[in-house]
Scaffold this motif. Sequence first.
Motif, PDB file in Angstrom:
ATOM      1  N   GLU A   1       0.917  -1.845   0.076  1.00 10.23           N
ATOM      2  CA  GLU A   1      -0.303  -0.183  -0.083  1.00 10.23           C
ATOM      3  C   GLU A   1       1.267   1.402  -0.070  1.00 10.23           C
ATOM      4  O   GLU A   1       0.490   1.829  -0.367  1.00 10.23           O
ATOM      5  CB  GLU A   1      -0.986   0.060   1.314  1.00 10.23           C
ATOM      6  CG  GLU A   1      -2.209   1.178   1.334  1.00 10.23           C
ATOM      7  CD  GLU A   1      -2.637   1.543   2.805  1.00 10.23           C
ATOM      8  OE1 GLU A   1      -3.080   2.153   2.574  1.00 10.23           O
ATOM      9  OE2 GLU A   1      -3.047   0.518   2.756  1.00 10.23           O
ATOM     10  N   THR A   2       1.332   1.428   1.369  1.00  5.33           N
ATOM     11  CA  THR A   2       2.464   2.679   1.345  1.00  5.33           C
ATOM     12  C   THR A   2       3.261   3.035  -0.392  1.00  5.33           C
ATOM     13  O   THR A   2       3.436   3.590  -1.026  1.00  5.33           O
ATOM     14  CB  THR A   2       3.554   2.307   2.474  1.00  5.33           C
ATOM     15  OG1 THR A   2       2.427   1.868   3.477  1.00  5.33           O
ATOM     16  CG2 THR A   2       4.316   3.340   2.344  1.00  5.33           C
TER      17      THR A   2
ATOM     18  N   THR B   1       2.748   2.021  -3.571  1.00  3.57           N
ATOM     19  CA  THR B   1       1.787   2.027  -4.379  1.00  3.57           C
ATOM     20  C   THR B   1       1.607   3.572  -4.193  1.00  3.57           C
ATOM     21  O   THR B   1       1.535   4.874  -4.762  1.00  3.57           O
ATOM     22  CB  THR B   1       0.548   1.408  -4.307  1.00  3.57           C
ATOM     23  OG1 THR B   1       0.503  -0.448  -4.362  1.00  3.57           O
ATOM     24  CG2 THR B   1      -0.431   1.664  -5.497  1.00  3.57           C
ATOM     25  N   GLN B   2       1.234   3.780  -3.284  1.00  5.77           N
ATOM     26  CA  GLN B   2       1.101   5.229  -2.596  1.00  5.77           C
ATOM     27  C   GLN B   2       1.933   6.181  -3.310  1.00  5.77           C
ATOM     28  O   GLN B   2       1.919   7.573  -4.250  1.00  5.77           O
ATOM     29  CB  GLN B   2       0.673   5.118  -1.184  1.00  5.77           C
ATOM     30  CG  GLN B   2      -0.972   5.051  -0.739  1.00  5.77           C
ATOM     31  CD  GLN B   2      -0.678   5.290   0.525  1.00  5.77           C
ATOM     32  OE1 GLN B   2       0.080   5.516   1.322  1.00  5.77           O
ATOM     33  NE2 GLN B   2      -1.730   5.317   1.151  1.00  5.77           N
ATOM     34  N   THR B   3       3.615   5.457  -2.977  1.00  2.00           N
ATOM     35  CA  THR B   3       4.408   6.520  -3.042  1.00  2.00           C
ATOM     36  C   THR B   3       4.449   7.372  -4.831  1.00  2.00           C
ATOM     37  O   THR B   3       4.843   8.382  -5.243  1.00  2.00           O
ATOM     38  CB  THR B   3       5.812   5.956  -2.930  1.00  2.00           C
ATOM     39  OG1 THR B   3       5.417   6.158  -1.129  1.00  2.00           O
ATOM     40  CG2 THR B   3       7.039   7.122  -2.682  1.00  2.00           C
TER      41      THR B   3
ATOM     42  N   VAL C   1       2.160   6.751  -6.937  1.00  3.31           N
ATOM     43  CA  VAL C   1       1.564   6.788  -7.593  1.00  3.31           C
ATOM     44  C   VAL C   1       1.180   8.624  -7.047  1.00  3.31           C
ATOM     45  O   VAL C   1       1.456   9.548  -8.397  1.00  3.31           O
ATOM     46  CB  VAL C   1      -0.494   6.788  -6.929  1.00  3.31           C
ATOM     47  CG1 VAL C   1      -1.750   7.599  -7.386  1.00  3.31           C
ATOM     48  CG2 VAL C   1      -0.443   5.562  -7.856  1.00  3.31           C
ATOM     49  N   LYS C   2       2.172   8.684  -6.124  1.00  2.25           N
ATOM     50  CA  LYS C   2       2.589  10.620  -5.522  1.00  2.25           C
ATOM     51  C   LYS C   2       3.277  10.974  -6.799  1.00  2.25           C
ATOM     52  O   LYS C   2       3.584  12.178  -7.122  1.00  2.25           O
ATOM     53  CB  LYS C   2       2.434  10.734  -4.641  1.00  2.25           C
ATOM     54  CG  LYS C   2       1.798  10.931  -2.852  1.00  2.25           C
ATOM     55  CD  LYS C   2       1.616  11.060  -1.977  1.00  2.25           C
ATOM     56  CE  LYS C   2       0.872  10.853  -1.291  1.00  2.25           C
ATOM     57  NZ  LYS C   2       1.299  10.937   0.688  1.00  2.25           N
TER      58      LYS C   2
ATOM     59  N   GLN D   1       7.494   9.033   4.841  1.00  2.00           N
ATOM     60  CA  GLN D   1       6.651   9.946   3.895  1.00  2.00           C
ATOM     61  C   GLN D   1       5.837  10.217   5.688  1.00  2.00           C
ATOM     62  O   GLN D   1       5.960  11.759   5.406  1.00  2.00           O
ATOM     63  CB  GLN D   1       5.024   8.210   4.686  1.00  2.00           C
ATOM     64  CG  GLN D   1       3.682   8.865   4.124  1.00  2.00           C
ATOM     65  CD  GLN D   1       3.036   7.699   4.589  1.00  2.00           C
ATOM     66  OE1 GLN D   1       3.025   6.524   4.642  1.00  2.00           O
ATOM     67  NE2 GLN D   1       1.734   7.927   3.929  1.00  2.00           N
TER      68      GLN D   1
ATOM     69  N   GLN E   1      -3.121  12.480   4.012  1.00  2.00           N
ATOM     70  CA  GLN E   1      -2.186  11.653   4.089  1.00  2.00           C
ATOM     71  C   GLN E   1      -2.502   9.557   4.441  1.00  2.00           C
ATOM     72  O   GLN E   1      -1.185   9.092   3.639  1.00  2.00           O
ATOM     73  CB  GLN E   1      -1.178  12.235   4.870  1.00  2.00           C
ATOM     74  CG  GLN E   1      -0.446  13.741   3.750  1.00  2.00           C
ATOM     75  CD  GLN E   1      -0.321  13.054   2.439  1.00  2.00           C
ATOM     76  OE1 GLN E   1       0.530  12.164   2.053  1.00  2.00           O
ATOM     77  NE2 GLN E   1      -0.930  14.505   1.755  1.00  2.00           N
ATOM     78  N   ARG E   2      -3.765   9.542   4.772  1.00  2.00           N
ATOM     79  CA  ARG E   2      -3.297   7.989   5.496  1.00  2.00           C
ATOM     80  C   ARG E   2      -2.344   8.083   6.334  1.00  2.00           C
ATOM     81  O   ARG E   2      -1.864   6.535   6.164  1.00  2.00           O
ATOM     82  CB  ARG E   2      -3.573   6.941   4.418  1.00  2.00           C
ATOM     83  CG  ARG E   2      -4.661   7.766   3.209  1.00  2.00           C
ATOM     84  CD  ARG E   2      -4.753   6.817   2.057  1.00  2.00           C
ATOM     85  NE  ARG E   2      -5.228   5.468   2.918  1.00  2.00           N
ATOM     86  CZ  ARG E   2      -5.876   4.289   1.692  1.00  2.00           C
ATOM     87  NH1 ARG E   2      -5.421   4.527   0.552  1.00  2.00           N
ATOM     88  NH2 ARG E   2      -5.935   3.404   2.410  1.00  2.00           N
TER      89      ARG E   2
ATOM     90  N   LYS F   1      -3.236   4.383  10.874  1.00  2.00           N
ATOM     91  CA  LYS F   1      -3.700   3.447  10.483  1.00  2.00           C
ATOM     92  C   LYS F   1      -2.663   2.692  10.664  1.00  2.00           C
ATOM     93  O   LYS F   1      -2.790   1.238  10.554  1.00  2.00           O
ATOM     94  CB  LYS F   1      -3.107   4.316   9.250  1.00  2.00           C
ATOM     95  CG  LYS F   1      -3.365   3.151   8.352  1.00  2.00           C
ATOM     96  CD  LYS F   1      -3.957   4.592   6.743  1.00  2.00           C
ATOM     97  CE  LYS F   1      -4.445   3.228   5.466  1.00  2.00           C
ATOM     98  NZ  LYS F   1      -5.450   2.570   5.960  1.00  2.00           N
TER      99      LYS F   1
END
Length: 186
Positions: free
Chosen positions: A19-20, A22-24, A26-27, A58, A105-106, A122
Amino acid sequence: SAIQSNILNRAGGLPIFLETLTQTIVKKVSSQSKSEELLRASFWGTIPNSLMDLLNAQIHQLHKSRETAQIASIIGRDFDYELMAQVSFLSEEDLKEDLSELLAQRIIEYKETQENAVYSFKHALLKEAAYLSVTQAKKKEYHSRIAKILEKNTNPNEQHFMELSKHYAGAGDFERRIGEHLQQTL
């Protein structure tokens, strides 16, 4: 695709890492507007290799709300708004803005309870990354501040004494920590 394979290989089956990561990605992709070809060629060198490196990055990328995340990590994985408001030096408006950023930012999640508004990191590793980013001097200062606030609780229970003891220990006030522990056990 090669990108999906690279993400899955790096994550090693850990959902939070996946998850982390993928988020990184995408950003970075949306902020750099890179094509898939360019992404394959040079992108992976800019992505941290370990989960803790990703989580540290993050936390480090938080600008305005980083200190709020750090204070929250000192309080604990779960923290209520009222205690956070008392510990923080921010105005109510600024604190709410910081918490909104951390939610967006989750980093944290909101949990409503019957008693009060509670936030939670989280993941325990996000809390740990935020905690590790705080200097020892600041940790002691905030643990002491939290302990003094908790000390005023007029309805103590076993959990309260455990929290109070933890914060006295974090502040380096071991005499008070032992006193709280003895009071709890008597």
